[in-house]
Design a protein around this motif. Structure first.
Motif, PDB file in Angstrom:
ATOM      1  N   ASP A   2       0.847  -1.204   0.000  1.00 19.27           N
ATOM      2  CA  ASP A   2       0.000   0.000   0.000  1.00 19.27           C
ATOM      3  C   ASP A   2       0.878   1.249   0.000  1.00 19.27           C
ATOM      4  OD1 ASP A   2       0.824  -0.529   2.581  1.00 19.27           O
ATOM      5  OD2 ASP A   2      -1.150  -0.435   3.502  1.00 19.27           O
ATOM      6  N   SER A   3       1.740   1.371   1.035  1.00 21.30           N
ATOM      7  CA  SER A   3       2.625   2.539   1.106  1.00 21.30           C
ATOM      8  C   SER A   3       3.879   2.146   1.882  1.00 21.30           C
ATOM      9  CB  SER A   3       1.893   3.689   1.820  1.00 21.30           C
ATOM     10  OG  SER A   3       2.804   4.538   2.486  1.00 21.30           O
ATOM     11  N   THR A   4       5.042   2.451   1.342  1.00 19.49           N
ATOM     12  CA  THR A   4       6.291   2.103   2.049  1.00 19.49           C
ATOM     13  C   THR A   4       6.388   2.894   3.348  1.00 19.49           C
ATOM     14  OG1 THR A   4       7.513   3.738   0.757  1.00 19.49           O
ATOM     15  CG2 THR A   4       7.578   1.464  -0.036  1.00 19.49           C
ATOM     16  N   ASN A   5       5.837   4.121   3.373  1.00 18.89           N
ATOM     17  CA  ASN A   5       5.864   4.902   4.604  1.00 18.89           C
ATOM     18  C   ASN A   5       5.057   4.207   5.699  1.00 18.89           C
ATOM     19  OD1 ASN A   5       7.394   7.050   3.647  1.00 18.89           O
ATOM     20  ND2 ASN A   5       6.053   8.579   4.573  1.00 18.89           N
TER      21      ASN A   5
ATOM     22  N   GLU B 221       5.959  -1.134  -6.459  1.00 25.22           N
ATOM     23  CA  GLU B 221       4.679  -0.502  -6.758  1.00 25.22           C
ATOM     24  C   GLU B 221       3.982  -0.175  -5.440  1.00 25.22           C
ATOM     25  OE1 GLU B 221       1.682  -3.323  -8.089  1.00 25.22           O
ATOM     26  OE2 GLU B 221       0.536  -1.742  -9.060  1.00 25.22           O
ATOM     27  N   GLN B 222       3.247   0.945  -5.403  1.00 26.28           N
ATOM     28  CA  GLN B 222       2.428   1.240  -4.231  1.00 26.28           C
ATOM     29  C   GLN B 222       0.970   1.373  -4.689  1.00 26.28           C
ATOM     30  OE1 GLN B 222       4.797   3.853  -1.095  1.00 26.28           O
ATOM     31  NE2 GLN B 222       4.616   4.939  -3.020  1.00 26.28           N
ATOM     32  N   THR B 223       0.085   0.787  -3.902  1.00 32.94           N
ATOM     33  CA  THR B 223      -1.329   0.871  -4.273  1.00 32.94           C
ATOM     34  C   THR B 223      -2.013   2.047  -3.573  1.00 32.94           C
ATOM     35  OG1 THR B 223      -1.805  -0.699  -2.518  1.00 32.94           O
ATOM     36  CG2 THR B 223      -1.587  -1.588  -4.761  1.00 32.94           C
TER      37      THR B 223
ATOM     38  N   GLY C 176       0.071   5.031  -2.399  1.00 28.59           N
ATOM     39  CA  GLY C 176       1.217   5.908  -2.139  1.00 28.59           C
ATOM     40  C   GLY C 176       0.720   7.235  -1.582  1.00 28.59           C
ATOM     41  N   ARG C 177       1.366   7.686  -0.517  1.00 29.97           N
ATOM     42  CA  ARG C 177       0.908   8.919   0.128  1.00 29.97           C
ATOM     43  C   ARG C 177       1.761  10.104  -0.278  1.00 29.97           C
ATOM     44  NH1 ARG C 177       1.117   6.991   6.398  1.00 29.97           N
ATOM     45  NH2 ARG C 177      -0.413   5.319   6.316  1.00 29.97           N
ATOM     46  N   GLY C 178       1.100  11.220  -0.592  1.00 27.83           N
ATOM     47  CA  GLY C 178       1.816  12.453  -0.881  1.00 27.83           C
ATOM     48  C   GLY C 178       1.603  13.452   0.245  1.00 27.83           C
ATOM     49  N   ARG C 179       2.204  14.610   0.124  1.00 27.58           N
ATOM     50  CA  ARG C 179       2.012  15.655   1.129  1.00 27.58           C
ATOM     51  C   ARG C 179       0.573  16.166   1.084  1.00 27.58           C
ATOM     52  NH1 ARG C 179       4.338  20.210  -0.366  1.00 27.58           N
ATOM     53  NH2 ARG C 179       3.979  21.176   1.643  1.00 27.58           N
ATOM     54  N   LEU C 180       0.155  16.763   2.169  1.00 29.82           N
ATOM     55  CA  LEU C 180      -1.152  17.415   2.272  1.00 29.82           C
ATOM     56  C   LEU C 180      -2.296  16.478   1.878  1.00 29.82           C
ATOM     57  CD1 LEU C 180       0.001  20.768   0.569  1.00 29.82           C
ATOM     58  CD2 LEU C 180       0.012  20.254   3.018  1.00 29.82           C
TER      59      LEU C 180
ATOM     60  N   ARG D  15       9.562  21.052 -13.720  1.00 25.45           N
ATOM     61  CA  ARG D  15       8.625  19.940 -13.503  1.00 25.45           C
ATOM     62  C   ARG D  15       9.122  19.015 -12.402  1.00 25.45           C
ATOM     63  NH1 ARG D  15       6.744  17.407 -19.100  1.00 25.45           N
ATOM     64  NH2 ARG D  15       5.899  19.246 -20.131  1.00 25.45           N
ATOM     65  N   LYS D  16       8.160  18.458 -11.685  1.00 29.07           N
ATOM     66  CA  LYS D  16       8.516  17.674 -10.495  1.00 29.07           C
ATOM     67  C   LYS D  16       8.969  16.252 -10.843  1.00 29.07           C
ATOM     68  CE  LYS D  16       6.369  16.425  -6.090  1.00 29.07           C
ATOM     69  NZ  LYS D  16       5.491  16.952  -5.032  1.00 29.07           N
ATOM     70  N   VAL D  17      10.132  15.862 -10.316  1.00 26.62           N
ATOM     71  CA  VAL D  17      10.589  14.476 -10.480  1.00 26.62           C
ATOM     72  C   VAL D  17      10.558  13.715  -9.168  1.00 26.62           C
ATOM     73  CG1 VAL D  17      12.112  14.605 -12.482  1.00 26.62           C
ATOM     74  CG2 VAL D  17      13.028  15.120 -10.229  1.00 26.62           C
TER      75      VAL D  17
HETATM   76  C1  BTN Z   1       4.865  14.741  -2.153  1.00 23.37           C
HETATM   77  O1  BTN Z   1       3.651  14.932  -2.081  1.00 23.37           O
HETATM   78  O2  BTN Z   1       5.588  15.424  -2.873  1.00 23.37           O
HETATM   79  C2  BTN Z   1       5.499  13.637  -1.318  1.00 23.37           C
HETATM   80  C3  BTN Z   1       5.513  12.315  -2.028  1.00 23.37           C
HETATM   81  C4  BTN Z   1       6.167  11.216  -1.241  1.00 23.37           C
HETATM   82  C5  BTN Z   1       6.049   9.869  -1.933  1.00 23.37           C
HETATM   83  C6  BTN Z   1       6.857   8.810  -1.274  1.00 23.37           C
HETATM   84  S1  BTN Z   1       6.946   7.336  -2.242  1.00 23.37           S
HETATM   85  C7  BTN Z   1       7.659   6.466  -0.915  1.00 23.37           C
HETATM   86  C8  BTN Z   1       6.942   6.923   0.339  1.00 23.37           C
HETATM   87  N1  BTN Z   1       5.765   6.140   0.574  1.00 23.37           N
HETATM   88  C9  BTN Z   1       4.645   6.876   0.476  1.00 23.37           C
HETATM   89  O3  BTN Z   1       3.476   6.429   0.624  1.00 23.37           O
HETATM   90  N2  BTN Z   1       4.958   8.145   0.183  1.00 23.37           N
HETATM   91  C10 BTN Z   1       6.396   8.336   0.096  1.00 23.37           C
END
Ligand code: BTN
Length: 319
Positions: free
Chosen positions: A81-84, A105-107, A109-113, A180-182
């Motif tokens: 689901d998410s490595t975090n 692969e993450q199903t 994946g969490r981003g900020r906010l 652009r964001k990498v």
């Molecule tokens: C952002 O929003 O810019 C932060 C993104 C962070 C993504 C990484 S991928 C590995 C780790 N696991 C997650 O669920 N999120 C972070």
């Protein structure tokens, strides 16, 4: 042994050297093939490694890794689901500092906010590292800069695209190439009263993601290292460099404090002195990005002349 000898290695030789039976050798060969290694087998000569998959397997990433603790214990998942989330769980159970979770692969994946991080299989890097700095909670945000500095340096070390557009940090943790964001970083913490118990530094890097596979919502604002360089990039090599840079930046921070890290961060960013719009949960603000506050917050100079401390928000360059 197959790696070291770029030729056939006999089954009997491996069995002797490794103190395992011939059939155990064969089982390992089958397992390697199952993981995507192409291993040739000729009865009279033995086995030869023809190619290795570009998978983020611990044995591959750890070959030539020079860190003392980051990436020394790698938990690799084909999908998660998410490595975090997984790293937070391991940290809770007492996993050592430097323990790292990697996924193909993450199903979820969490981003900020509260955003989602696009995480398709086998093309990018998704990694989370457990850190245990002895810090009051109030200073935990300083460690966020470690991730940005490390990602910028690791990506920069493999970037060979147009020299005018090197990877730069956009506050707080985005790495941009040509605007652009990498890459993005998400730090998640666990506290014990006022003290930080542990934190997880999660970094996502778009490595070999093709332009056509970028979802429409982020097309135009996202890119990948391969697109920027014009050729595929080894995820294994990038992971190795990233872990090396995380450890180095983290140790510099622990030994020399926030100031050193902040000045390194500042030199990897081109935001300073430029007009920006910051989107906050409560509307947006425009001003000049001036620099970092001692806790890692962004100092924004407003048209009125007063300064605003921004703790969380999205920064957009206006010119
Ligand atoms: C952002 O929003 O810019 C932060 C993104 C962070 C993504 C990484 S991928 C590995 C780790 N696991 C997650 O669920 N999120 C972070």
């Amino acid at each position: 042994m197959l790696r070291e000898r770029d030729d056939f290695v006999s089954g009997a030789g491996m069995s002797r050297a490794l103190h395992i039976s011939r059939s155990a050798v064969w089982k390992h060969i089958v397992a390697l093939r199952g993981a995507g290694f192409v291993v040739e087998a000729i009865p009279s000569r033995g086995y030869r490694l023809r190619s290795a998959p570009d998978l983020l397997l611990p044995s591959e990433v750890q070959r030539g890794l020079t860190t003392a603790f980051v990436g020394r214990d790698i938990h690799h998942h084909e999908t998660i689901d998410s490595t975090n989330r997984e790293a937070l769980r391991l940290a809770d159970q007492g996993a050592a500092e430097g323990t790292t979770v990697i996924a193909e692969e993450q199903t979820a994946g969490r981003g900020r906010l509260g955003r989602v991080w696009f995480s398709p299989p086998r093309v990018n890097l998704y990694a989370s590292v457990i850190l245990r700095p002895a810090l009051p909670m109030a200073q935990a945000a300083q460690v966020v800069l470690v991730g940005a500095v490390a990602a910028a340096r690791a990506i920069g070390s493999l970037y060979d695209g147009p020299p005018g557009t090197p990877p730069r940090i956009k506050w707080p943790n985005d790495i941009l190439i040509g605007g652009r964001k990498v890459s993005g970083t998400l730090v998640e913490t666990a506290s014990e009263g006022e003290l930080l118990r542990h934190l997880v530094l999660g970094i996502g890097i778009n490595v070999n993601l093709a332009e056509k596979d970028i979802p429409e919502e982020i097309r135009g604002i996202a890119t990948s290292l391969a697109t920027a360089c014009g050729h595929p990039v080894s995820r294994v090599e990038l992971a190795r460099r990233l872990f090396g840079e995380i450890e180095a930046a983290y140790l510099r921070f622990r030994q020399e404090g926030f100031k050193r890290l902040a000045s390194e961060y500042a030199s990897l960013s081109d935001l300073w002195g430029r007009p920006v719009r910051v989107s906050l949960t409560r509307g947006s603000l425009e001003g000049i990005a001036e620099g970092l506050e001692p806790d890692g917050a962004l100092r924004l100079r407003l048209p009125s002349g007063s300064a605003e401390r921004i703790l969380a928000g999205d920064v957009q360059l206006l010119r």
